[in-house]
Design a protein around this motif. Structure first.
Motif, PDB file in Angstrom:
ATOM      1  N   GLN A  64       8.081  -0.891  -9.602  1.00  0.00           N
ATOM      2  CA  GLN A  64       7.039  -1.905  -9.776  1.00  0.00           C
ATOM      3  C   GLN A  64       6.728  -2.606  -8.459  1.00  0.00           C
ATOM      4  O   GLN A  64       5.566  -2.752  -8.080  1.00  0.00           O
ATOM      5  CB  GLN A  64       7.482  -2.944 -10.800  1.00  0.00           C
ATOM      6  CG  GLN A  64       6.742  -2.810 -12.116  1.00  0.00           C
ATOM      7  CD  GLN A  64       7.359  -3.682 -13.185  1.00  0.00           C
ATOM      8  OE1 GLN A  64       7.970  -4.705 -12.886  1.00  0.00           O
ATOM      9  NE2 GLN A  64       7.215  -3.260 -14.422  1.00  0.00           N
ATOM     10  N   ASP A  65       7.798  -2.998  -7.772  1.00  0.00           N
ATOM     11  CA  ASP A  65       7.619  -3.716  -6.512  1.00  0.00           C
ATOM     12  C   ASP A  65       6.744  -2.956  -5.532  1.00  0.00           C
ATOM     13  O   ASP A  65       5.956  -3.534  -4.809  1.00  0.00           O
ATOM     14  CB  ASP A  65       8.986  -3.947  -5.838  1.00  0.00           C
ATOM     15  CG  ASP A  65       9.743  -5.073  -6.504  1.00  0.00           C
ATOM     16  OD1 ASP A  65       9.200  -5.632  -7.475  1.00  0.00           O
ATOM     17  OD2 ASP A  65      10.863  -5.385  -6.052  1.00  0.00           O
ATOM     18  N   PHE A  66       6.920  -1.642  -5.506  1.00  0.00           N
ATOM     19  CA  PHE A  66       6.236  -0.861  -4.482  1.00  0.00           C
ATOM     20  C   PHE A  66       5.060  -0.065  -5.026  1.00  0.00           C
ATOM     21  O   PHE A  66       4.508   0.780  -4.338  1.00  0.00           O
ATOM     22  CB  PHE A  66       7.234   0.074  -3.799  1.00  0.00           C
ATOM     23  CG  PHE A  66       8.196  -0.674  -2.926  1.00  0.00           C
ATOM     24  CD1 PHE A  66       7.838  -1.038  -1.638  1.00  0.00           C
ATOM     25  CD2 PHE A  66       9.431  -1.050  -3.406  1.00  0.00           C
ATOM     26  CE1 PHE A  66       8.714  -1.741  -0.846  1.00  0.00           C
ATOM     27  CE2 PHE A  66      10.311  -1.764  -2.608  1.00  0.00           C
ATOM     28  CZ  PHE A  66       9.955  -2.114  -1.325  1.00  0.00           C
ATOM     29  N   GLY A  67       4.702  -0.302  -6.266  1.00  0.00           N
ATOM     30  CA  GLY A  67       3.544   0.385  -6.813  1.00  0.00           C
ATOM     31  C   GLY A  67       3.752   1.878  -6.937  1.00  0.00           C
ATOM     32  O   GLY A  67       2.867   2.672  -6.645  1.00  0.00           O
ATOM     33  N   LEU A  68       4.973   2.274  -7.313  1.00  0.00           N
ATOM     34  CA  LEU A  68       5.280   3.692  -7.489  1.00  0.00           C
ATOM     35  C   LEU A  68       5.654   3.934  -8.950  1.00  0.00           C
ATOM     36  O   LEU A  68       6.823   3.975  -9.277  1.00  0.00           O
ATOM     37  CB  LEU A  68       6.465   4.102  -6.609  1.00  0.00           C
ATOM     38  CG  LEU A  68       6.282   4.126  -5.109  1.00  0.00           C
ATOM     39  CD1 LEU A  68       7.622   4.322  -4.431  1.00  0.00           C
ATOM     40  CD2 LEU A  68       5.333   5.231  -4.703  1.00  0.00           C
ATOM     41  N   PRO A  69       4.672   4.063  -9.840  1.00  0.00           N
ATOM     42  CA  PRO A  69       5.015   4.156 -11.259  1.00  0.00           C
ATOM     43  C   PRO A  69       5.894   5.366 -11.545  1.00  0.00           C
ATOM     44  O   PRO A  69       5.580   6.481 -11.137  1.00  0.00           O
ATOM     45  CB  PRO A  69       3.647   4.316 -11.939  1.00  0.00           C
ATOM     46  CG  PRO A  69       2.716   4.725 -10.870  1.00  0.00           C
ATOM     47  CD  PRO A  69       3.254   4.190  -9.592  1.00  0.00           C
TER      48      PRO A  69
ATOM     49  N   ALA B  38      -0.007   3.293   0.855  1.00  0.00           N
ATOM     50  CA  ALA B  38       0.020   1.892   0.403  1.00  0.00           C
ATOM     51  C   ALA B  38       1.474   1.438   0.233  1.00  0.00           C
ATOM     52  O   ALA B  38       1.845   0.329   0.634  1.00  0.00           O
ATOM     53  CB  ALA B  38      -0.747   1.761  -0.917  1.00  0.00           C
ATOM     54  N   THR B  39       2.296   2.325  -0.336  1.00  0.00           N
ATOM     55  CA  THR B  39       3.709   1.996  -0.515  1.00  0.00           C
ATOM     56  C   THR B  39       4.403   1.810   0.826  1.00  0.00           C
ATOM     57  O   THR B  39       5.147   0.854   1.035  1.00  0.00           O
ATOM     58  CB  THR B  39       4.413   3.137  -1.278  1.00  0.00           C
ATOM     59  OG1 THR B  39       3.744   3.326  -2.502  1.00  0.00           O
ATOM     60  CG2 THR B  39       5.867   2.798  -1.521  1.00  0.00           C
TER      61      THR B  39
END
Lengths: 358, 507
Positions: free
Chosen positions: B125-130, B180-181
């Protein structure tokens, strides 16, 4: 902890050196073994490797060299082709036995007819019998993916039972006073495989072995089929890309090695052995595996390795007679030879690296 | 720690292998919060360098520091303990296990499963990596698998994260998500060492670039301030020769593939689903897509390694569906697979012997089953000469050639047979820039001579450069071809990713 790390390059010199090293190591380890058992190691080694050729009784044992080497070389030539392709026929012993039986069957059916056609027909029948026995693992592998290693090996024991059945049943000599075993083909001129040149031990099997060596040399180095076999062993995907069908190759290799082993069986039954007995298989089919590897799967190497292994047979028997060494000596020697060969082989392809445990 | 303090610093690092100086006097520094590109051709020494940082290889000389402390890891475990994490190009995941199980396997002291799953969710979640920790690897796409590897690294809270060519398996949209991550991670102070030879993505996303050539640092720059052309020139040490696309005319249809469907060859393979295409004389058709979407299977179906239903493959109106490989070659349909060692060539065979794999029928190297060795050798020599293969001679074993040289040999072996249609998969994969240009030019020259060429590749730049029409292979389906001129990267991304790619792109 010890690990094996692949070497970047394997040298050609080692390819030739490893069989020689393996022979040397076998002599040393064998000598140690004899010393532990209380025999004179030097005398034992000399009796096995030297006396059959140059000792006092060499006149008797020298012809035996070709008699023993011929089936080994003939069978190993066929096996080497499959081994190059990564197709492992471990059951040449069984194909040898069945070839002997089907070949002899022609002679026993023809008895007492005379004719030039009988012996060639026997050779053909022997080859066909061995081929058919070899095709069983081939088809089982192609149809069901069964391991040809296991199937061919297990069929050896089936073949041994078939030989016993033949010796005690259908092929039993009607004039044999109830003893098991077929008619002796040495006493049936049209079907016998005699010594061609007196005192050499050379029978038709020796001629066939020489022809087999030439044939596989031609196949493997001049013919596209041999090229495909080598490619399939080294890089199966590349072989498929070149148009090789693995199923065809499996049938070809197991069929060919089976036919060669079957012929060897027939030459033995019609020649030195003389008849079908329940002890038809004497281990040539297994020893030929060692011959093939010791000879680097190369025709010339197989020729030399066949002669060497024949020497251990004769020398072992001699050592039994003169030094009272146990009968298992030969097998121990042959086993050690294969062990050292594979061991040294491994070290030519890999090096040992020590890893410090963290 | 001050802003300019380097997280990692290499000073005069060198490493030699027998006959090769892989790294020589390499000095550079990666700062906190920086995405630092390591740029260079194949064989420039990038991987040796990162292997030393990650403890897989020990440097011969020089010194490395991490957070100001001496950094000389004995093995990767020590490197990880010191704060270095690495995402490899090839994943090491167990297909049958779940995400959480795979991550637990890589840990020294894995926490209880429930706690681990919670942490995986937190980090993702923190890094936008579902990523769902309970899913099995086998159900994940390449991009999702890479996320598993990245999250595995992030759980170690690394000071320095090394990424080895991470976008080579991603669609453009997935790559954007990755960047982005990485940016988020950098903003939190992690130093990132980013290895790639894709110049555009380095220009767009990296703060600093160190350029390696022949094992040495040849330049260091801000990639945003240079053009891709300038970066390429630094990489290869000279101007790149532009490729010549001229002089080709689309002629009659040579090859037609009609509703070709094949089951997956094995558990890892991909089924081909009603693939149709047509190829004209003089044309180059580009087939893009992320590896594992049916590329190998399509090549095998065209080369004849795998036969298909009658009427599915037509070469100049001749039905080749059930025809074996050598007969297809005789008819003029040739192929060059992606995997050079073990598929396109037998590693232990000499180059002379390797010509016999494919060139027998068209070059008269085999007559009535007998090998004409002299002719095979002469043909190998011709390929070596015409394609500038750097090797001592035709008796050299294929495995002894560098990747680029062997690729030139493999392509040359097919091109010089004057095929009607040539199908190549990944023609310049792992090949240095000079050799890649030569290979691409030879494909264009072949098409100019009136042959049809199909180029299957993951390298979009390559496909844009070569092909007249472009289609994408996704999960065994081939999209309708579109003229390459006028296509932009976004459109291509959508073609490549299919529905799956769009879903990723929306996150």
């Amino acid at each position: 902890m010890i690990r094996l790390v692949p070497r970047d390059q394997t040298s050609a010199a080692w390819q030739i050196a490893t069989p020689l090293l393996a022979v040397l190591a076998t002599m040393i380890a064998g000598g140690l073994l004899f010393a532990i058992m209380g025999y004179d190691p030097l005398a034992a080694i000399r009796t096995i490797f030297w006396d059959p050729l140059f000792g006092p009784a060499a006149g008797y044992s020298r012809p035996q060299l070709l008699v023993k080497a011929a089936p080994l070389i003939l069978i190993a030539s066929g096996l080497a082709v499959g081994f190059r392709a990564g197709i492992w026929n471990i059951g040449a012993e069984g194909q040898y036995i069945i070839g002997g039986i089907t070949g002899a069957a022609v002679a026993l059916a023809a008895y007492p007819a005379e004719g030039m056609w009988i012996f060639p027909a026997m050779v053909l029948a022997g080859a066909l019998g061995g081929w058919a026995w070899g095709m069983i693992p081939a088809l089982l592998r192609n149809w069901f993916g069964a391991s040809e290693i296991l199937v061919s090996l297990m069929l050896v024991y089936v073949a041994q039972r078939v030989a016993a059945w033949m010796a005690f049943g259908p092929m039993k000599n009607p004039e044999g006073y109830g003893f098991p075993g077929s008619r002796n083909l040495q006493q049936y001129p049209a079907a016998s495989n005699p010594e061609l040149i007196a005192g050499t031990g050379a029978h038709w099997g020796v001629v066939a072995a020489a022809a087999a060596v030439l044939a596989i040399w031609f196949l493997m180095s001049r013919h596209i089929r041999g090229f495909h076999i080598r490619a399939a062993g080294l890089a199966p995907r590349a072989a498929r890309f070149a148009g090789v069908r693995p199923e065809t190759l499996v049938a070809f290799c197991l069929g060919l090695s089976g036919a060669f082993a079957g012929m060897a069986g027939l030459f033995e039954v019609a020649g030195p052995a003389g008849q079908i007995t329940d002890k038809l298989g004497t281990g040539y089919g297994f020893t030929a595996i060692i011959v093939a590897f010791l000879g680097r799967l190369h025709p010339v190497g197989i020729l030399l390795a066949g002669l060497l292994l024949a020497l251990t047979y004769i020398g072992g028997e001699l050592a039994q007679l003169t030094l009272q060494l146990p009968a298992a000596t030969v097998q121990v020697f042959q086993g050690m030879l294969l062990f050292f060969l594979l061991g040294f082989d491994l070290l030519t392809r890999f090096r040992i690296a020590r890893r410090i445990a963290a | 720690m001050t802003a300019e303090a380097a997280v990692f610093r290499a000073e005069g690092v060198g490493k030699s292998y027998p006959g090769v100086r892989a790294n020589d006097d390499v000095s550079f520094a990666v700062e906190a919060g920086q995405i630092h590109a390591l740029l260079g051709e194949n064989g420039a020494g990038k991987s040796t360098l990162v292997k030393m940082i990650y403890g897989l290889v020990k440097p011969d000389d020089g010194r490395m520091t991490l957070n100001g402390a001496h950094h000389h890891p004995a093995d990767p475990r020590a490197a990880r303990a010191a704060g270095v994490a690495m995402v490899f190009q090839h994943f090491s995941l167990f297909d049958a296990l779940t995400v959480a199980e795979n991550i637990a396997l890589g840990m020294e002291y894995p926490p209880p499963r429930r706690e681990l799953s919670a942490r995986i969710r937190q980090v993702s979640q923190d890094f936008g990596l579902p990523l769902n920790p309970a899913r099995r690897i086998v159900t994940l796409s390449a991009g999702e698998r890479q996320r598993v590897e990245i999250i595995r690294c992030l759980l170690q809270d690394p000071r320095l994260l090394i990424m080895d060519e991470p976008t080579s398996v991603l669609t453009p949209q997935e790559a954007e998500l990755l960047f982005a991550t990485l940016r988020k991670l950098a903003d939190r102070g992690t130093a990132i060492l980013y290895i790639s030879h894709k110049l555009e993505e380095i220009r767009t996303h990296c703060d600093r670039a160190t350029i390696l050539r022949g094992g040495k640092v040849v330049d260091s720059c801000d990639p945003r301030a240079h053009s891709a052309r300038e970066l390429a020139a630094m990489m290869v040490g000279g101007e790149m020769r532009p490729i010549d696309r001229s002089g080709r005319q689309a002629g009659k249809i040579l090859l037609e593939v009609k509703s070709l469907s094949l089951p997956a060859p094995n558990a890892e393979g991909t089924a081909l689903k009603s693939v149709s295409l047509s190829l004209r004389a003089g044309e180059i058709l580009g087939i893009g897509g992320v590896a594992g979407n049916g590329q190998e299977e399509l090549l095998a179906a065209l080369s004849g390694e795998v036969r298909s239903a009658p009427g599915t493959i037509l070469l100049e109106d001749r039905d080749l569906g059930a025809t074996p490989p050598q007969a297809r070659r005789r008819a003029g349909l040739l192929a060059a697979p992606e995997d050079r060692l073990g598929h396109a060539a037998v590693p232990d065979f000499s180059l002379t012997e390797n010509t016999l794999l494919t060139a027998g029928p068209r070059k008269g190297l085999v007559r009535k089953g007998l090998i004409d060795r002299a002719a095979a050798r002469a043909y190998a020599e011709q390929v070596i000469r015409d394609f500038d293969v750097r090797t001592p001679g035709p008796s050299t074993a294929a495995r002894a050639l560098s990747g680029g040289n062997l690729q030139k040999f493999v392509i040359g072996r097919e091109v010089l047979q004057a095929p009607r249609v040539l199908v190549v998969n990944q023609p310049t994969w792992g090949v240095d820039a000079g050799a890649a240009t030569a290979v691409r030019q030879s494909l264009l020259d072949l098409a100019r001579g009136g042959a049809g060429v199909i180029v299957i590749s993951q390298d979009l730049d390559e496909l844009m450069e070569l092909s007249d029409r472009f289609c994408a292979l996704n999960e065994g389906r081939l999209s309708d071809p579109r003229p390459t001129a006028g296509l932009n990267l976004d459109e291509i991304g959508l073609m490549l990713g299919g529905a799956h790619g769009m879903e990723v792109a929306q996150i």
